[in-house]
Scaffold this active site. Structure first.
Site, PDB file in Angstrom:
ATOM      1  N   GLU A 325       3.140  17.473 -11.178  1.00  0.00           N
ATOM      2  CA  GLU A 325       3.411  18.196  -9.932  1.00  0.00           C
ATOM      3  C   GLU A 325       2.738  19.561  -9.916  1.00  0.00           C
ATOM      4  OE1 GLU A 325       7.697  18.013  -9.378  1.00  0.00           O
ATOM      5  OE2 GLU A 325       8.074  18.486 -11.458  1.00  0.00           O
ATOM      6  N   ASP A 349       6.074  18.691  -4.883  1.00  0.00           N
ATOM      7  CA  ASP A 349       5.607  19.942  -5.485  1.00  0.00           C
ATOM      8  C   ASP A 349       4.092  19.964  -5.629  1.00  0.00           C
ATOM      9  OD1 ASP A 349       7.777  21.745  -5.934  1.00  0.00           O
ATOM     10  OD2 ASP A 349       8.602  20.262  -7.301  1.00  0.00           O
TER      11      ASP A 349
END
Ligand code: PEP
Ligand code: MG
Length: 465
Positions: A325, A349
């Protein structure tokens, strides 16, 4: 009652004055709880206040998770929220309830009269106010088609997700509680691809003990039986602070001590969770995943602690992987893949960090699209890095259940899609209608597009979505 009201307000003022903006925002939560208790004391039935008796779209500036789950789901058709982005946790919760949500809508909607007729489309994020009768008819038709599609998909929920040309994709569920795991099973999920363990740690004043955690992990492991459950270690900090962990004020909490960084700096909290997971592992098929890893040293430190606990507890080694992420991890995927067992790409994310856009920012909500070619290139690099070393890569961000993204992700070679549980049957049904060579061609073209809108148009045209 007066004493209660005054005490709550006095405390809310103290909290609101705290130096940390995240903590000071908790003053509203305190007032919210205060109002709820007051209503109970006054004998006011909250449900009747919150819920009209006709099918309704809820329009609000902000909804707390407790608001979101307290509405009567038979009458709520969807949520329209001014604050928050498409991958904010309220939006994720609405999806988990199987309800459409539009976030980051214009403030002017708050001025709408209660009872105004609207058409809300979760697919393209639009709200049509006082529509014409033709528009209404068309919307009703579309809705009925959607419901029919959902019903058929549910009937075949337990059939495997195999493309028309025989390629198998693992479809698993995202869970944040034992109830979610039970629901995932009912929806035909082949396991849990992301168990968010924050639910054990949030909304309490002390950390859960090792035994408390063990009991929950064990019951989830037993519920899922032989099916794999990927337990993500604690991912707090950023938008999810904990009252019992002392944290310095951070100007940019999303770029601060989050996820694995926070756990490595608090080894006792981390070890306690790992011990609880490892002890629960023999009761089912558990795997471990570390969030927010950006640097190989973070993975190595976490792995070393895990290895040591494996030894002291004398429990056979379980698979351990990382979430991808942070862009640095995606770019270094082939290096990580030599050491980890798997990757799970957290596109919520990954999109925020790649596009440098806060995932909670309402004004940027419409621009935060995981189908942006920049994000897709990082996803491609991650999958290729994993495959180079014989490892697998999945997606556990919201992008994995987006019907426009699924064909592209399979074309890029994704091995697993972990999605909110109500979407499991639909995702499986969509996969059954696809053919891999066409998707590989589509994915190659998507990587060459300039914008997310271009990618969406490309998919729409090629697959007549
Ligand atoms: C993600 O970032 O995509 C993810 C799945 O994790 P979370 O939404 O819990 O941050
Ligand atoms: Mg994340």
């Amino acid at each position: 009652m007066r004493a209660w009201k005054e005490t709550i307000e006095d405390n809310a003022i103290v909290v609101a004055a705290l130096n940390d903006p995240i903590l000071s925002a908790r003053a509203d939560d305190l007032r919210d709880v205060g109002r709820r208790v007051l209503k109970i004391m006054l004998g006011i039935d909250d449900k009747n206040n919150l819920m009209p008796d006709t099918p309704t779209v809820i329009v609000a500036r902000e909804l707390s998770p407790s608001d979101t789950v307290s509405f009567n789901q038979d009458l709520v058709l969807g949520f329209c929220i001014v604050n928050g982005g498409p991958t904010s946790h309220t939006a994720i919760l609405a999806k988990a309830l199987g309800l459409p949500a539009i976030v980051g809508v214009d403030e002017s909607v708050l001025g709408l009269e209660s009872g105004t007729t609207v058409i809300m489309s979760g697919n393209d994020g639009t709200l049509t106010i006082s529509p014409s009768s033709d528009e209404l008819k068309f919307a009703e038709q579309t809705r009925n088609q959607g419901l029919e599609q959902r019903r058929t998909a549910l009937e075949q929920a337990n059939a495997p997700a195999i493309t028309a040309d025989g390629h198998h994709v693992e479809v698993v569920g995202n869970a944040g509680s034992l109830a979610d795991a039970e629901k995932a099973l009912k929806m035909g999920a082949a396991g849990i691809g992301l168990l968010r363990t924050e639910f054990l740690f949030l909304e309490r004043t002390t950390a859960p003990t090792e035994d408390e955690q063990f009991d929950v992990y064990r019951s989830i492991a037993e519920t899922m039986g032989k099916l794999p459950v990927i337990v993500r270690t604690l991912d707090v900090g950023g938008d999810k602070p904990l009252p019992y962990i002392e944290m310095q004020h951070e100007d940019n909490p999303f770029l601060g001590e989050r996820g694995i960084r926070l756990c490595l700096n608090r080894p006792e909290l981390f070890r306690q969770q790992l011990r609880a997971i490892l002890r629960a592992a023999p009761h089912g098929n558990l795997r471990i995943m570390f969030p927010m890893v950006g640097d190989i040293d973070e993975w190595r430190q976490a792995r070393a602690i895990l290895d040591e606990l494996h030894q002291t507890l004398n429990i056979p080694r379980i698979e351990a992987g990382i979430m991808i992420e942070v862009p640095s991890a995606a770019l270094m995927a082939d290096v990580f893949a030599r050491e980890v067992d798997f990757f799970s790409i957290g596109t919520n994310d990954l999109t925020q960090y790649t596009l440098a856009m806060d995932r909670m920012h309402p004004a940027l909500a419409h621009k935060q699209d995981g189908l942006h070619p920049a994000v897709l290139r990082l996803i491609a690099q991650t999958i290729n890095g994993a495959h180079k070393h014989g490892k697998w890569a999945g997606i556990c961000g919201e992008l994995g259940s987006d019907p426009y993204a699924i064909p592209v992700l399979i074309g890029l070679g994704i091995d697993e899609l972990s999605v909110n549980t109500p979407s499991v049957p639909l995702v499986k049904a969509q996969i059954r209608g696809l053919k891999v060579p066409e998707l590989q061609d589509l994915a190659r073209q998507a990587l060459e597009c300039s914008t997310a809108q271009e990618v969406r148009k490309l998919v729409k045209n090629q697959l007549s979505l």
